[in-house]
Design a protein around this motif. Structure first.
Motif, PDB file in Angstrom:
ATOM      1  N   GLU A  87     -21.931  -9.151 -13.122  1.00 46.35           N
ATOM      2  CA  GLU A  87     -20.672  -8.720 -13.707  1.00 46.35           C
ATOM      3  C   GLU A  87     -19.510  -9.421 -13.023  1.00 46.35           C
ATOM      4  OE1 GLU A  87     -20.356  -4.501 -13.646  1.00 46.35           O
ATOM      5  OE2 GLU A  87     -21.978  -4.202 -15.088  1.00 46.35           O
ATOM      6  N   GLY A  88     -18.358  -9.392 -13.666  1.00 51.86           N
ATOM      7  CA  GLY A  88     -17.169 -10.017 -13.105  1.00 51.86           C
ATOM      8  C   GLY A  88     -16.027 -10.000 -14.098  1.00 51.86           C
ATOM      9  N   ILE A  89     -14.974 -10.672 -13.738  1.00 51.86           N
ATOM     10  CA  ILE A  89     -13.818 -10.798 -14.613  1.00 51.86           C
ATOM     11  C   ILE A  89     -13.466 -12.271 -14.740  1.00 51.86           C
ATOM     12  CG2 ILE A  89     -12.172 -10.461 -12.723  1.00 51.86           C
ATOM     13  CD1 ILE A  89     -10.321  -9.112 -14.751  1.00 51.86           C
ATOM     14  N   GLU A  90     -13.137 -12.685 -15.941  1.00 56.18           N
ATOM     15  CA  GLU A  90     -12.812 -14.084 -16.222  1.00 56.18           C
ATOM     16  C   GLU A  90     -11.442 -14.163 -16.892  1.00 56.18           C
ATOM     17  OE1 GLU A  90     -14.495 -17.940 -18.776  1.00 56.18           O
ATOM     18  OE2 GLU A  90     -15.639 -16.066 -18.676  1.00 56.18           O
ATOM     19  N   VAL A  91     -10.560 -14.969 -16.329  1.00 59.12           N
ATOM     20  CA  VAL A  91      -9.225 -15.179 -16.884  1.00 59.12           C
ATOM     21  C   VAL A  91      -9.101 -16.654 -17.255  1.00 59.12           C
ATOM     22  CG1 VAL A  91      -6.738 -15.068 -16.458  1.00 59.12           C
ATOM     23  CG2 VAL A  91      -8.246 -13.320 -15.490  1.00 59.12           C
ATOM     24  N   GLY A  92      -8.650 -16.928 -18.471  1.00 55.18           N
ATOM     25  CA  GLY A  92      -8.559 -18.308 -18.912  1.00 55.18           C
ATOM     26  C   GLY A  92      -7.294 -18.590 -19.690  1.00 55.18           C
ATOM     27  N   VAL A 149     -10.915 -19.059 -14.581  1.00 52.16           N
ATOM     28  CA  VAL A 149     -11.313 -18.656 -13.232  1.00 52.16           C
ATOM     29  C   VAL A 149     -12.152 -17.392 -13.359  1.00 52.16           C
ATOM     30  CG1 VAL A 149     -10.536 -17.947 -10.950  1.00 52.16           C
ATOM     31  CG2 VAL A 149      -9.217 -19.633 -12.228  1.00 52.16           C
ATOM     32  N   ILE A 150     -13.285 -17.343 -12.636  1.00 45.60           N
ATOM     33  CA  ILE A 150     -14.197 -16.207 -12.722  1.00 45.60           C
ATOM     34  C   ILE A 150     -14.338 -15.579 -11.336  1.00 45.60           C
ATOM     35  CG2 ILE A 150     -16.520 -15.453 -13.357  1.00 45.60           C
ATOM     36  CD1 ILE A 150     -16.694 -18.078 -15.032  1.00 45.60           C
ATOM     37  N   TYR A 151     -14.129 -14.254 -11.268  1.00 45.20           N
ATOM     38  CA  TYR A 151     -14.324 -13.503 -10.030  1.00 45.20           C
ATOM     39  C   TYR A 151     -15.541 -12.601 -10.213  1.00 45.20           C
ATOM     40  CZ  TYR A 151     -13.470 -10.489  -6.024  1.00 45.20           C
ATOM     41  OH  TYR A 151     -13.596  -9.793  -4.841  1.00 45.20           O
ATOM     42  N   PRO A 152     -16.587 -12.762  -9.359  1.00 45.21           N
ATOM     43  CA  PRO A 152     -17.808 -11.975  -9.543  1.00 45.21           C
ATOM     44  C   PRO A 152     -17.694 -10.592  -8.908  1.00 45.21           C
ATOM     45  CG  PRO A 152     -18.096 -13.495  -7.731  1.00 45.21           C
ATOM     46  CD  PRO A 152     -16.712 -13.761  -8.279  1.00 45.21           C
ATOM     47  N   PHE A 153     -18.295  -9.600  -9.571  1.00 39.15           N
ATOM     48  CA  PHE A 153     -18.392  -8.258  -9.015  1.00 39.15           C
ATOM     49  C   PHE A 153     -19.767  -8.026  -8.391  1.00 39.15           C
ATOM     50  CE2 PHE A 153     -15.216  -6.321 -12.275  1.00 39.15           C
ATOM     51  CZ  PHE A 153     -14.193  -7.026 -11.657  1.00 39.15           C
ATOM     52  N   MET A 177      -1.859  -5.294 -13.830  1.00 36.59           N
ATOM     53  CA  MET A 177      -2.398  -4.018 -13.400  1.00 36.59           C
ATOM     54  C   MET A 177      -3.877  -3.894 -13.750  1.00 36.59           C
ATOM     55  SD  MET A 177      -0.108  -2.410 -11.757  1.00 36.59           S
ATOM     56  CE  MET A 177      -0.837  -0.774 -11.725  1.00 36.59           C
ATOM     57  N   VAL A 178      -4.272  -4.372 -14.901  1.00 40.20           N
ATOM     58  CA  VAL A 178      -5.677  -4.298 -15.295  1.00 40.20           C
ATOM     59  C   VAL A 178      -6.544  -5.095 -14.335  1.00 40.20           C
ATOM     60  CG1 VAL A 178      -7.340  -4.867 -17.085  1.00 40.20           C
ATOM     61  CG2 VAL A 178      -5.117  -3.907 -17.707  1.00 40.20           C
ATOM     62  N   MET A 179      -6.089  -6.314 -13.991  1.00 40.77           N
ATOM     63  CA  MET A 179      -6.866  -7.145 -13.085  1.00 40.77           C
ATOM     64  C   MET A 179      -6.977  -6.509 -11.707  1.00 40.77           C
ATOM     65  SD  MET A 179      -5.796 -11.080 -13.863  1.00 40.77           S
ATOM     66  CE  MET A 179      -6.799 -11.550 -12.459  1.00 40.77           C
ATOM     67  N   VAL A 180      -5.889  -5.922 -11.202  1.00 37.54           N
ATOM     68  CA  VAL A 180      -5.904  -5.277  -9.888  1.00 37.54           C
ATOM     69  C   VAL A 180      -6.910  -4.136  -9.877  1.00 37.54           C
ATOM     70  CG1 VAL A 180      -4.564  -3.928  -8.239  1.00 37.54           C
ATOM     71  CG2 VAL A 180      -3.543  -5.934  -9.334  1.00 37.54           C
ATOM     72  N   SER A 228      -6.452 -15.492 -22.041  1.00 36.58           N
ATOM     73  CA  SER A 228      -7.542 -14.558 -22.308  1.00 36.58           C
ATOM     74  C   SER A 228      -8.013 -13.891 -21.029  1.00 36.58           C
ATOM     75  CB  SER A 228      -8.714 -15.283 -22.974  1.00 36.58           C
ATOM     76  OG  SER A 228      -9.214 -16.310 -22.130  1.00 36.58           O
ATOM     77  N   CYS A 229      -8.562 -12.689 -21.180  1.00 36.99           N
ATOM     78  CA  CYS A 229      -9.102 -11.936 -20.054  1.00 36.99           C
ATOM     79  C   CYS A 229     -10.382 -11.254 -20.518  1.00 36.99           C
ATOM     80  CB  CYS A 229      -8.087 -10.914 -19.562  1.00 36.99           C
ATOM     81  SG  CYS A 229      -8.640  -9.978 -18.105  1.00 36.99           S
ATOM     82  N   PHE A 230     -11.510 -11.497 -19.788  1.00 35.94           N
ATOM     83  CA  PHE A 230     -12.805 -10.965 -20.175  1.00 35.94           C
ATOM     84  C   PHE A 230     -13.414 -10.143 -19.049  1.00 35.94           C
ATOM     85  CE2 PHE A 230     -12.321 -14.759 -22.765  1.00 35.94           C
ATOM     86  CZ  PHE A 230     -12.741 -14.328 -24.011  1.00 35.94           C
TER      87      PHE A 230
END
Length: 211
Positions: free
Chosen positions: A76-81, A68-72, A1-4, A106-108
């Motif tokens: 900025e962006g979100i990184e999940v590892g 994996v990094i998704y850019p905003f 839910m946080v990632m969505v 991890s989630c950043f």
């Protein structure tokens, strides 16, 4: 839910670029100087040896991680590892000589060079023990926990416009795991508590990504 939620609330993202082209991928190594905590600490041989006292209260943890990094947009962006860590600890107060293995997710939330995130941890320790007859045997223990991380990451050097080697420093402010299962042949009232808090330094190779 946080990632969505984060993806839906993203800022300036090029909608004409396919998702798989926006993503960038990373793999890296880091070494951490971690606090042993009460259960892993050992007793110094003398109170007049500051280096020995320090060694009895810290240990070194190796880690490798893929993400994996998704850019905003706007940096900025979100990184999940997902990562794997390992360490060898001698003369721990509650575990003796043991090996630690750690798997974490991890989630950043990226924002410039400073990144804040959380981690979920599963860990295992294997301790060496001896019977009264001198025969060696092993005890496995399993742990679960989590942590809060602050990370400083720089873009570093870029190669061929697709590869980027980035140094990073991270501070695991709170990082721990508590024992939930053991095959010890004796009864124990208090469960072992592992601490992974400490200062980590490493390098990360990033590949691809259209922002």
């Amino acid at each position: 839910m946080v990632m969505v939620f984060l993806l839906l609330s993203a800022g300036e993202v090029n909608q004409d670029v396919p998702l798989w082209k926006k993503l960038s991928y990373s793999i890296g190594y880091s070494g951490g100087i971690c606090y042993r905590g009460g259960d892993l600490a050992s007793t110094p041989t003398t109170l007049y040896d500051p280096i020995g006292i320090l060694a009895c209260n810290i240990y070194f943890l190796n880690s490798i991680e893929a993400g994996v990094i998704y850019p905003f947009g706007n940096g900025e962006g979100i990184e999940v590892g997902v990562g794997y860590g390992w360490a060898r600890i001698e003369d721990a107060r509650k575990l003796g000589d043991c090996r630690l293995n750690k798997i974490y997710l991890s989630c950043f939330k990226k924002s410039g060079t400073i990144t804040g995130g959380v981690e979920i941890i599963l860990a295992k320790s294997i301790s060496e023990w001896y019977t009264l007859e001198g025969e060696k045997f092993y005890i496995s223990r399993y742990y679960a926990g989590g942590g809060i991380i602050v990370k400083w990451q720089w873009e570093g050097y870029r190669y061929f416009d697709k590869f980027c080697l980035s140094p990073e420093v991270s501070l695991r402010l709170i990082s721990f795991a508590r024992e939930f299962k053991s095959d010890a042949p004796w009864n124990e009232e208090k469960k072992i508590f592992l601490v992974f808090s400490g200062l980590y330094m490493g390098l990360k190779l990033k590949i691809g990504g259209i922002k």
